[in-house]
Design a protein around this motif. Structure first.
Motif, mmCIF file in Angstrom:
data_model
loop_
_atom_site.group_PDB
_atom_site.id
_atom_site.type_symbol
_atom_site.label_atom_id
_atom_site.label_comp_id
_atom_site.label_asym_id
_atom_site.label_seq_id
_atom_site.Cartn_x
_atom_site.Cartn_y
_atom_site.Cartn_z
ATOM 1 N N TYR A 81 19.410 4.045 -9.656
ATOM 2 C CA TYR A 81 19.955 2.850 -9.018
ATOM 3 C C TYR A 81 18.961 1.713 -9.175
ATOM 4 N N LEU A 82 19.418 0.590 -9.695
ATOM 5 C CA LEU A 82 18.561 -0.601 -9.729
ATOM 6 C C LEU A 82 19.239 -1.675 -8.885
ATOM 7 N N GLY A 83 18.558 -2.089 -7.831
ATOM 8 C CA GLY A 83 19.160 -3.060 -6.920
ATOM 9 C C GLY A 83 18.747 -4.480 -7.245
ATOM 10 N N ALA A 85 16.377 -6.312 -5.783
ATOM 11 C CA ALA A 85 14.923 -6.396 -5.920
ATOM 12 C C ALA A 85 14.512 -5.419 -7.010
ATOM 13 N N GLY A 87 11.878 -3.716 -7.477
ATOM 14 C CA GLY A 87 11.109 -2.526 -7.106
ATOM 15 C C GLY A 87 9.837 -2.380 -7.910
ATOM 16 N N VAL A 88 9.302 -3.513 -8.341
ATOM 17 C CA VAL A 88 8.076 -3.502 -9.136
ATOM 18 C C VAL A 88 6.944 -4.039 -8.265
ATOM 19 N N LYS A 89 5.852 -3.289 -8.206
ATOM 20 C CA LYS A 89 4.705 -3.696 -7.389
ATOM 21 C C LYS A 89 3.901 -4.761 -8.111
ATOM 22 N N ALA A 90 3.700 -5.898 -7.461
ATOM 23 C CA ALA A 90 3.012 -7.012 -8.109
ATOM 24 C C ALA A 90 1.553 -6.686 -8.429
ATOM 25 N N ALA A 91 0.912 -5.873 -7.587
ATOM 26 C CA ALA A 91 -0.516 -5.614 -7.783
ATOM 27 C C ALA A 91 -0.769 -4.507 -8.809
ATOM 28 N N LEU A 92 0.293 -3.811 -9.207
ATOM 29 C CA LEU A 92 0.117 -2.737 -10.186
ATOM 30 C C LEU A 92 0.544 -3.208 -11.568
ATOM 31 N N GLU A 96 1.324 1.461 -14.475
ATOM 32 C CA GLU A 96 1.160 2.140 -13.190
ATOM 33 C C GLU A 96 2.483 2.193 -12.426
ATOM 34 N N ALA A 99 4.489 4.898 -13.969
ATOM 35 C CA ALA A 99 3.931 6.222 -13.681
ATOM 36 C C ALA A 99 4.416 6.708 -12.320
ATOM 37 N N TRP A 100 4.479 5.800 -11.339
ATOM 38 C CA TRP A 100 4.936 6.208 -10.003
ATOM 39 C C TRP A 100 6.403 6.621 -10.036
ATOM 40 N N TYR A 101 7.209 5.842 -10.738
ATOM 41 C CA TYR A 101 8.634 6.170 -10.784
ATOM 42 C C TYR A 101 8.874 7.495 -11.493
ATOM 43 N N ARG A 146 12.844 1.661 -16.705
ATOM 44 C CA ARG A 146 13.129 2.947 -16.068
ATOM 45 C C ARG A 146 14.398 3.586 -16.604
ATOM 46 N N ALA B 26 1.081 11.209 -6.744
ATOM 47 C CA ALA B 26 1.288 9.884 -7.338
ATOM 48 C C ALA B 26 1.395 8.814 -6.254
ATOM 49 N N LEU B 34 -3.233 0.292 -4.529
ATOM 50 C CA LEU B 34 -2.706 -0.968 -4.007
ATOM 51 C C LEU B 34 -3.605 -1.550 -2.929
ATOM 52 N N ARG B 37 -6.823 -2.915 -4.138
ATOM 53 C CA ARG B 37 -6.694 -4.198 -4.839
ATOM 54 C C ARG B 37 -6.432 -5.338 -3.862
ATOM 55 N N ASP B 97 9.703 -5.754 -1.860
ATOM 56 C CA ASP B 97 9.865 -5.746 -3.321
ATOM 57 C C ASP B 97 10.844 -4.679 -3.811
ATOM 58 N N GLY B 98 11.483 -3.977 -2.899
ATOM 59 C CA GLY B 98 12.536 -3.052 -3.309
ATOM 60 C C GLY B 98 12.043 -1.643 -3.588
ATOM 61 N N SER B 99 10.735 -1.389 -3.517
ATOM 62 C CA SER B 99 10.307 -0.025 -3.851
ATOM 63 C C SER B 99 10.580 0.954 -2.702
ATOM 64 N N GLU B 101 13.420 1.023 -1.055
ATOM 65 C CA GLU B 101 14.781 1.449 -1.384
ATOM 66 C C GLU B 101 14.738 2.566 -2.429
ATOM 67 N N GLN B 102 13.863 2.391 -3.417
ATOM 68 C CA GLN B 102 13.744 3.402 -4.475
ATOM 69 C C GLN B 102 13.150 4.707 -3.934
#
Lengths: 214, 242
Positions: A81-83, A85, A87-92, A96, A99-101, A146, B26, B34, B37, B97-99, B101-102
């Motif tokens: 599912y891609l909504g 947002a 779902g991407v971390k700005a600081a990573l 990376e 890798a988490w997904y 993804r 992970a 995070l 940083r 940021d939607g993560s 939800e994921q």
């Protein structure tokens, strides 16, 4: 093994407004289903119901002929599912993030796969840049990477073309077609034409709970 | 498009195949990266803790005997408020940021995944607070003999605070200004930890019954570890899809 997602007599009400009622549909491997409708007609709500996130609706969802609630784990293993947002971390960095997904899906994966996938969405050279420094379109591409990262049969995509440039749109359209040809299926909302995809199955949500299935 | 890779082969339905360990490691690694940083977020509660304790001798009295008697309570209250300060951001960034939800859609048990996030919160908030406390204790004239107990009690107690606080953070993550509500929700549940935590240090000063206090702190932590992850998971589902 083929699969099927069925919705029977779905009905959903939000703030006293009926978004849809008596909605029946089914999606099998190889099919693309497009959900249309004006802003606020309940497209995102329907996608959230279909992805098993919202539970306050009437009717039944079935996955491979079993009630969805009973085979939730099996369903989620095969769902991407891609909504709204990304779902991407700005600081990573993109690497990376992916890798988490990959790990969330249960396997550690390899950096080589992640790099291949990033190359395919046109992010070669950006793999080690924090995602916060990338443009909105590039961040969306990280999320779209993804689609290829972990093989999932059913894709539920809410406005996947947001912020993507022309070439990106074409590549994504081809990606959707290829997925359907491989036997996967896609449920999506978009305001794009999607002409290269030919005639699609559609659900058109409208005013006052009316809807049309084509 | 190159087709040399497995990504283009026909796909099939996959059975759930576990991999909880991989996902947990992970998530731990991701959250640690995070936080490291965004150092300011890690430093904020620690700086708050140090500032509050520094102000007390100035405002109260420089008399070491008076300070030593109130030190256990002061250190514990300040550490508790510092933890509270850091809670609001626990799920907020992931929500925005939607993560989050994921994470809810991952084929892994949500209770286990949120436990990993809480562990990171404790490692970067509760544990540093506990390690810092003896230094601040010195400033308040706390006898050196009670420093070890202070650290131990804070380390045990702050783990419970992180777990219980995460329930509140999960409930308020969908609200624009959840800060005050979060404090109101969580503070009453913090009181037992505060009483037995400060009690342990007090007992160490008096030289009696430390073990009983620590045992109760341990019991509270065991209870929190058992129940809180389920409550956090349920609260997140309500907040995200409410």
């Amino acid at each position: 093994m083929s699969f099927r997602l069925q919705g029977c007599q779905l009905r959903c009400e939000r703030d006293g407004r009926e978004l849809f009622r008596d909605l029946d549909f089914d999606v099998e491997g190889g099919q693309i289903l497009r959900i249309e409708g004006p802003n606020g007609s309940g497209k995102t709500t329907l996608l959230k119901i279909l992805s098993g996130q919202l539970h306050d609706f009437d009717g039944e969802l079935r996955w491979c002929d079993q009630p969805l609630a009973r085979v939730r784990d099996h369903y989620l293993t095969n769902l991407l599912y891609l909504g709204h947002a990304p779902g991407v971390k700005a600081a990573l960095t993109p690497l990376e993030n992916l890798a988490w997904y990959q790990a969330l899906a249960g396997d550690a994966g390899s950096e080589a796969t992640r790099l291949t996938v990033l190359e395919r969405v046109g992010l070669m050279g950006f793999e080690d840049v924090p995602a916060g420094q990338l443009s909105a379109g590039q961040q969306r591409r990280v999320a779209l990477a993804r689609l290829e990262l972990t093989p999932r049969a059913l894709w539920v995509l809410d406005e996947p073309f947001t912020a993507i440039d022309k070439q990106g749109v074409e590549a994504l359209e081809q990606r959707l077609l290829a997925h359907a040809r491989r036997g996967g299926s896609v449920i999506l909302t978009t305001h794009h034409d999607l002409t290269p995809l030919g005639e699609l199955r559609r659900i058109r949500l409208g005013e006052g709970g009316r809807h049309v299935i084509q | 498009m190159s087709s040399s890779n497995t990504l283009d082969q026909p796909l099939s339905i996959i059975e759930p195949h576990g991999g909880l360990g991989v996902a947990l490691i992970a998530t731990l690694r991701r959250d640690l990266t995070l936080m490291l940083r965004r150092r300011s977020e890690v430093m904020n509660p620690l700086a708050f803790f140090a500032l509050v304790i520094t102000l007390f001798p100035l405002g109260l009295s420089p008399d070491p005997e008076l300070l030593a008697t109130v030190a256990p309570g002061l250190l514990w209250v300040a550490a508790l408020l510092a933890t509270l300060l850091s809670l609001d951001s626990l799920f907020r960034a992931d929500f925005e940021d939607g993560s989050l939800e994921q994470l809810l859609l991952a084929p892994q048990p949500l209770a286990a995944m949120v436990l990993a996030k809480v562990v990171v919160h404790w490692l970067l908030t509760g544990l540093p607070l506990a390690l810092m406390a003896p230094v601040l204790g010195l400033m308040l004239g706390l006898p050196a003999g009670s420093h070890l107990i202070l650290m131990l009690a804070l380390a045990l107690g702050s783990a419970s605070l992180s777990l219980v606080g995460a329930i509140g953070a999960a409930l308020t993550v969908g609200l624009a200004r959840g800060g005050v509500l979060l404090s109101l929700l969580v503070l009453p549940l913090y009181i037992p930890v505060l009483i037995f935590g400060a009690g342990a240090v007090q007992a160490a000063l008096l030289g009696s019954g430390v073990a009983a206090h620590l045992a109760i702190l341990g019991a509270l932590l065991a209870l929190a570890v058992m129940l809180a992850p389920w409550a956090i998971a349920a609260a997140l589902r309500i907040s995200v899809n409410g």
